[in-house]
Design a protein around this motif. Structure first.
Motif, PDB file in Angstrom:
ATOM      1  N   ASP A 177      -8.043   4.543   3.130  1.00 38.39           N
ATOM      2  CA  ASP A 177      -7.365   3.384   3.714  1.00 38.39           C
ATOM      3  C   ASP A 177      -8.272   2.848   4.809  1.00 38.39           C
ATOM      4  O   ASP A 177      -8.270   3.340   5.936  1.00 38.39           O
ATOM      5  CB  ASP A 177      -5.999   3.787   4.273  1.00 38.39           C
ATOM      6  N   HIS A 223      -8.199   0.092   6.316  1.00 36.99           N
ATOM      7  CA  HIS A 223      -7.609  -0.923   7.204  1.00 36.99           C
ATOM      8  C   HIS A 223      -6.202  -0.471   7.576  1.00 36.99           C
ATOM      9  O   HIS A 223      -5.217  -0.902   6.994  1.00 36.99           O
ATOM     10  CB  HIS A 223      -7.576  -2.273   6.465  1.00 36.99           C
ATOM     11  N   THR A 231      -0.815  -2.408  -2.544  1.00 36.56           N
ATOM     12  CA  THR A 231      -2.212  -2.808  -2.367  1.00 36.56           C
ATOM     13  C   THR A 231      -3.142  -2.080  -3.330  1.00 36.56           C
ATOM     14  O   THR A 231      -4.314  -2.463  -3.451  1.00 36.56           O
ATOM     15  CB  THR A 231      -2.680  -2.554  -0.927  1.00 36.56           C
ATOM     16  N   ASP A 270     -12.850  -6.785   2.018  1.00 33.12           N
ATOM     17  CA  ASP A 270     -11.710  -5.925   2.332  1.00 33.12           C
ATOM     18  C   ASP A 270     -10.530  -6.390   1.468  1.00 33.12           C
ATOM     19  O   ASP A 270     -10.155  -7.559   1.483  1.00 33.12           O
ATOM     20  CB  ASP A 270     -11.425  -6.081   3.833  1.00 33.12           C
ATOM     21  N   HIS A 289      -9.323  -9.155   4.026  1.00 27.14           N
ATOM     22  CA  HIS A 289      -8.429  -9.829   3.080  1.00 27.14           C
ATOM     23  C   HIS A 289      -9.128 -10.896   2.222  1.00 27.14           C
ATOM     24  O   HIS A 289      -8.479 -11.785   1.691  1.00 27.14           O
ATOM     25  CB  HIS A 289      -7.250 -10.485   3.806  1.00 27.14           C
ATOM     26  N   GLU A 330       3.455   0.149   0.851  1.00 28.85           N
ATOM     27  CA  GLU A 330       2.274  -0.675   1.120  1.00 28.85           C
ATOM     28  C   GLU A 330       1.048  -0.141   0.386  1.00 28.85           C
ATOM     29  O   GLU A 330       0.238  -0.917  -0.143  1.00 28.85           O
ATOM     30  CB  GLU A 330       2.008  -0.725   2.626  1.00 28.85           C
ATOM     31  N   GLY A 353      -7.493  -1.017   1.384  1.00 29.97           N
ATOM     32  CA  GLY A 353      -6.745  -0.740   2.606  1.00 29.97           C
ATOM     33  C   GLY A 353      -5.329  -1.253   2.489  1.00 29.97           C
ATOM     34  O   GLY A 353      -5.016  -2.065   1.612  1.00 29.97           O
ATOM     35  N   THR A 354      -4.467  -0.791   3.388  1.00 31.14           N
ATOM     36  CA  THR A 354      -3.066  -1.216   3.357  1.00 31.14           C
ATOM     37  C   THR A 354      -2.765  -2.328   4.351  1.00 31.14           C
ATOM     38  O   THR A 354      -1.877  -3.141   4.116  1.00 31.14           O
ATOM     39  CB  THR A 354      -2.133  -0.033   3.697  1.00 31.14           C
ATOM     40  N   ASP A 355      -3.439  -2.365   5.492  1.00 31.49           N
ATOM     41  CA  ASP A 355      -3.101  -3.221   6.627  1.00 31.49           C
ATOM     42  C   ASP A 355      -1.729  -2.845   7.195  1.00 31.49           C
ATOM     43  O   ASP A 355      -1.028  -3.682   7.763  1.00 31.49           O
ATOM     44  CB  ASP A 355      -3.139  -4.701   6.249  1.00 31.49           C
ATOM     45  N   SER A 376      -7.415  -5.300   1.647  1.00 40.59           N
ATOM     46  CA  SER A 376      -6.152  -4.879   2.252  1.00 40.59           C
ATOM     47  C   SER A 376      -5.148  -6.022   2.344  1.00 40.59           C
ATOM     48  O   SER A 376      -5.512  -7.195   2.220  1.00 40.59           O
ATOM     49  CB  SER A 376      -6.413  -4.324   3.657  1.00 40.59           C
ATOM     50  N   TRP A 377      -3.888  -5.636   2.597  1.00 39.69           N
ATOM     51  CA  TRP A 377      -2.754  -6.516   2.848  1.00 39.69           C
ATOM     52  C   TRP A 377      -2.099  -6.920   1.527  1.00 39.69           C
ATOM     53  O   TRP A 377      -2.744  -7.410   0.610  1.00 39.69           O
ATOM     54  CB  TRP A 377      -3.191  -7.756   3.626  1.00 39.69           C
TER      55      TRP A 377
END
Length: 361
Positions: free
Chosen positions: A48, A50, A323, A268, A236, A319, A302-304, A270-271
């Motif tokens: 992960d 982020h 993701t 990235d 993102h 999350e 990543g998840t953010d 993530s999110w």
């Protein structure tokens, strides 16, 4: 005597083999890792890159508890972000969008808490890369002294920088303004420090919005042009809630052009906005999967996730799953590099390697 010596050598080799097989530590150090079977193992990302260990305001999930979330979900490496842009200490808000008009400004507060927690626990599972998130890109003259302070207080602890905001439209109501071209050109002193130390920097830089879809693209282009040898991670892929309707082909074309032009740029993923607004739409996932398969070494997951005490493991688990859905569509090479962490390890300069993916019969 030679015959006896050979017998002893064979016996010693056999005992060594038994020891390696019996010992988890020995197996990890002396034997090649077993392959990862995509048919039976989870598709969720094992790193992960982020993860915000601190919220914008209010109470955080305790450090040990959050690490437990990672272990339970199969995440073994994470970048330990704070939140560089924090709400005032006397604010009752926990999320900036709930408090328009309340200023959100860069601060060292969360970084110091993260570093202290990390230094006290020295966790090995999960393995964490502590990040500097205080960097105020609109006032770059404040950054080198801040890094020197971090070096003095926590020598060797910080191995990442960011997430920092070049332009984040969601914060406009909280007195955030985009950095300027002149600001970017004045980043040179701190970017030199990051470059010399091999520290990646994750930059949040919105591409634009639904009315002007590439309005802010020149800011990231200037950043890449000025600092092509820095390890820049574009959070993102430039997407956001304000940009939910961009033609995926157009977005992919922009990413392709910049990846080709700047070899040290990493995307990235993530999110959950990426999944909800793009990857999850009919016919779109395959386009992004094909893009990532063409650039299998240029993205990290990543998840953010923001560790506010209002959340729990179920929220983190969701999350991570959301993701990670793009992982299912990736070819084996991209899956190993992204989901299993090879790109992340390489970006950080770690000696660790992701397991190979089992061959399908």
């Amino acid at each position: 005597m030679q015959r006896i010596g050979r017998r002893l050598a064979v016996a010693a080799a056999a005992l060594t083999a038994v020891a390696v097989i019996a010992s988890p530590a020995g197996a990890g150090a002396g034997a090649p890792a077993e392959c990862f079977d995509r048919a039976t193992e989870p598709y969720t990302s094992q790193v992960d890159s982020h993860l915000h260990f601190r919220p914008f305001g209010g109470q955080a999930i305790p450090f040990d508890e959050l690490n437990g979330y990672l272990r339970k979900s199969g995440v073994r490496h994470a970048s330990m972000y704070g939140i560089g842009q924090t709400l005032p200490v006397d604010s009752t808000c926990t999320y900036y969008l709930d408090c328009p008009g309340t200023p959100v400004a860069p601060s060292m507060r969360n970084d110091f808490v993260n570093a202290a927690n990390y230094a006290a626990a020295k966790p090995e599972d999960p393995e964490l890369a502590v990040s500097m998130t205080f960097l105020d890109l609109n006032h770059p003259e404040t950054i080198p002294p801040g890094i020197s302070l971090y070096d003095k207080e926590f020598p060797g602890v910080f191995r990442w920088a960011g997430e920092v905001n070049l332009v984040k439209q969601a914060l406009f109501a909280n007195e955030h303004t985009p950095a300027t071209i002149e600001n970017i050109r004045n980043w040179a002193p701190f970017m030199k420090v990051l470059r010399e130390r091999g520290i990646p920097i994750t930059i949040h830089s919105d591409l634009g919005n639904d009315e002007e879809q590439t309005k802010y693209l020149p800011l990231m282009e200037e950043t890449l042009r000025q600092y092509p040898d820095n390890k820049i991670v574009w959070a993102h892929m430039g997407l956001s809630k304000e940009l939910a309707t961009m033609d995926p082909d157009r977005h992919i074309a922009i990413m392709t052009r910049l990846l080709d032009q700047y070899p040290d740029l990493t995307l990235d993923l993530s999110w959950r906005v990426l999944e909800d607004n793009y990857f999850g739409k009919p016919g779109v996932r395959s386009k992004y999967a094909a893009f990532l398969d063409r650039y299998p070494t240029r993205a990290i997951p990543g998840t953010d996730f923001v560790a506010s005490r209002a959340k729990d493991y179920a929220v983190y688990e969701e999350e991570l799953e959301v993701t990670s859905r793009i992982n299912r569509a990736l070819g084996d090479r991209a899956f190993r590099n992204i989901a299993l962490g090879e790109n992340y390890y390489r970006l950080l300069g770690l000696r660790e390697h992701a397991p190979r993916v089992c061959r399908t019969r």
